[in-house]
Design an enzyme around this catalytic site. Structure first.
Site, PDB file in Angstrom:
ATOM      1  N   GLY A 162     -52.096 -46.624  -8.435  1.00 25.00           N
ATOM      2  CA  GLY A 162     -52.312 -45.291  -8.979  1.00 25.00           C
ATOM      3  C   GLY A 162     -51.031 -44.523  -9.225  1.00 25.00           C
ATOM      4  CB  CYS A 194     -51.340 -49.027  -2.353  1.00 26.68           C
ATOM      5  SG  CYS A 194     -53.099 -49.383  -2.460  1.00 26.68           S
ATOM      6  CB  CYS A 227     -56.590 -55.521  -8.530  1.00 22.02           C
ATOM      7  SG  CYS A 227     -56.851 -53.912  -7.826  1.00 22.02           S
ATOM      8  N   GLY A 260     -60.439 -43.294 -17.768  1.00 23.32           N
ATOM      9  CA  GLY A 260     -60.437 -43.626 -16.357  1.00 23.32           C
ATOM     10  C   GLY A 260     -59.342 -42.890 -15.622  1.00 23.32           C
ATOM     11  N   GLY A 295     -59.870 -44.533 -23.624  1.00 20.49           N
ATOM     12  CA  GLY A 295     -60.165 -44.829 -22.227  1.00 20.49           C
ATOM     13  C   GLY A 295     -60.122 -43.562 -21.401  1.00 20.49           C
TER      14      GLY A 295
END
Length: 424
Positions: free
Chosen positions: A320, A353, A159, A10, A8
């Protein structure tokens, strides 16, 4: 010499590869395997969906940037993980072997759980750059003949931030086009209340987000279980706090963006003993698989229990900052294992966030993610909008230049910290 494969590429996988190279040095081989040959900065997709970004500004080819750091790259889907034999079987029939596997695939988007949903059905998505590009294509047709809009999140979604972002960004774009008065908007969410965010609320998130929706003439339905979608029509069962049916809704729309529930990707979910029933990787406190001690995982693909039971299923988000700390823990623990030492590094389940709202934004800090918390802070301001734009540019720059610097810790926390100090 060890071979570490990162599966992955990302927001978790690219930093993982760079950090592994910086931490382990050149004596070990690192390979990144990704189904696509380009990186996509997913947090910018809400902007792409309304034409505020171009696809080429938030994507770039992966191979040249990794190879500059001595990291191999394979652009192919993985058909099967042979966890017992330490190998990956690729789509072209070839096989790669590893000493350590780091799974950062992100999720499989479970549009199939709500008939008629998703880009192949009747609702848009901003989960991938392809989806956001299609949403923009359809949006351009929509503004020629505007009508009702439905935005939100499906049952079992985890999310929620991007759903709020898109609702407010869409609202702002329609205002700028002088079309907002022609577009009734409804926010439909599986959350038990506005501002729950999969976190049981953060600070004044309920009050502030309800106020923002109300001030922008956006109606809402919570405890919403979307059962199916037809062309121009969404069927929603609204539950009460005890999980009993409160009301059935049949919502007309000319444009809709609904975030789906997530599952584990097929190749990962198929490995016996690796995942929970929804295909998320079961890990210990050191980010290691509970069954396979040379497999680690970070990001949306790991199993994290919901913060609390809700009438309509909701999951816990992986922000994140959380992903960044998971990645750093994995890198340190692989390094320790190579040195014959036990793992000690642990990722964080703290939630931090920034979410854009068009010309302003919201920021929240939940430390830890599961209440009761040591820090429980939620704020709104134009500074968040500006900070997210800066973060986008900063992250893309760092991924192109192969840095292993912890971006959230260096950038996000300082942005939030400066803002909080300025209010004292």
């Amino acid at each position: 010499m060890a071979h570490i494969i990162v599966l992955g590429a990302g927001i978790g996988g690219m930093p993982a590869a760079y950090e592994l190279r910086a931490h382990l040095g050149k004596e070990h081989n690192i390979t990144v395997v990704n189904a696509l040959d380009y990186f996509q900065f997913v947090p910018s997709n809400p902007w792409l969906a309304v034409g505020w970004r171009k696809r080429e500004s938030i994507t770039f080819p992966i191979r040249p940037h990794l190879e500059k750091k001595g990291i191999a790259f394979v652009a192919q889907p993985v058909q099967r993980i042979d966890a017992e034999g330490n190998g990956l079987e690729l789509q072209d029939g070839s096989r790669l072997t590893y000493d350590y596997l780091v799974i950062t695939t992100g999720p499989k988007l479970a549009f199939d759980e709500v008939p008629g949903s998703g880009p192949a059905g009747h609702t848009q998505s901003i989960c991938t750059v392809d989806h956001a590009a299609k949403a923009w294509d359809d949006y351009q047709r929509f503004v020629e003949e505007p009508g009702p809009v439905v935005v939100g999140a499906m049952p079992a979604a985890s999310c929620f931030g991007p759903a709020y972002e898109f609702a407010f960004i869409l609202n702002k774009d329609l205002q700028r086009r002088k079309l907002r008065h022609k577009v009734p908007m409804t926010f439909v969410t599986s959350e038990p209340y506005i501002g729950h965010l999969g976190l049981g609320g953060v600070g004044d998130s309920k009050t502030m987000l309800e106020s923002e929706l109300r001030n922008n003439h956006i109606k809402w339905i919570t405890n919403a279980k979307v059962t199916r979608v037809e062309h121009g029509k969404m069927f929603v069962t609204e539950l009460d706090d005890q999980g009993q049916v409160k009301q059935e809704h049949e919502l007309p729309f000319k444009y809709s963006m609904m975030l789906p529930a997530f599952k584990g990707v097929d190749a990962v979910a198929a490995v016996e003993g690796l995942c929970n029933p929804r295909g998320f990787v079961l890990i210990d406190e050191y980010q290691r698989s509970k069954k396979y001690r040379n497999i680690f995982s970070a990001g949306v693909c790991v199993a994290i229990p919901p913060v609390e039971a809700t009438p309509v299923a909701t999951g816990a988000p992986k922000t994140g900052y959380m992903i960044e700390t998971m990645v750093t823990a994995i890198v340190n623990n692989i390094g320790a294992d190579l040195a014959g030492q036990p793992p000690v590094a642990q990722g964080s389940w703290n939630a931090i966030c920034l979410a854009d709202m068009g010309d302003t934004g919201i920021a929240f800090v939940a430390l830890p993610q599961i209440p009761p918390r040591n820090t429980n802070w939620f704020s709104k301001g134009k500074w968040v909008h500006l900070a997210k734009i800066a973060y986008e540019k900063y992250f893309l720059y760092k991924m192109k230049h192969g840095t292993s610097e912890p971006i959230y810790e260096k950038f996000m926390l300082k942005s939030i910290g400066v803002q909080r100090l300025g209010r004292r």
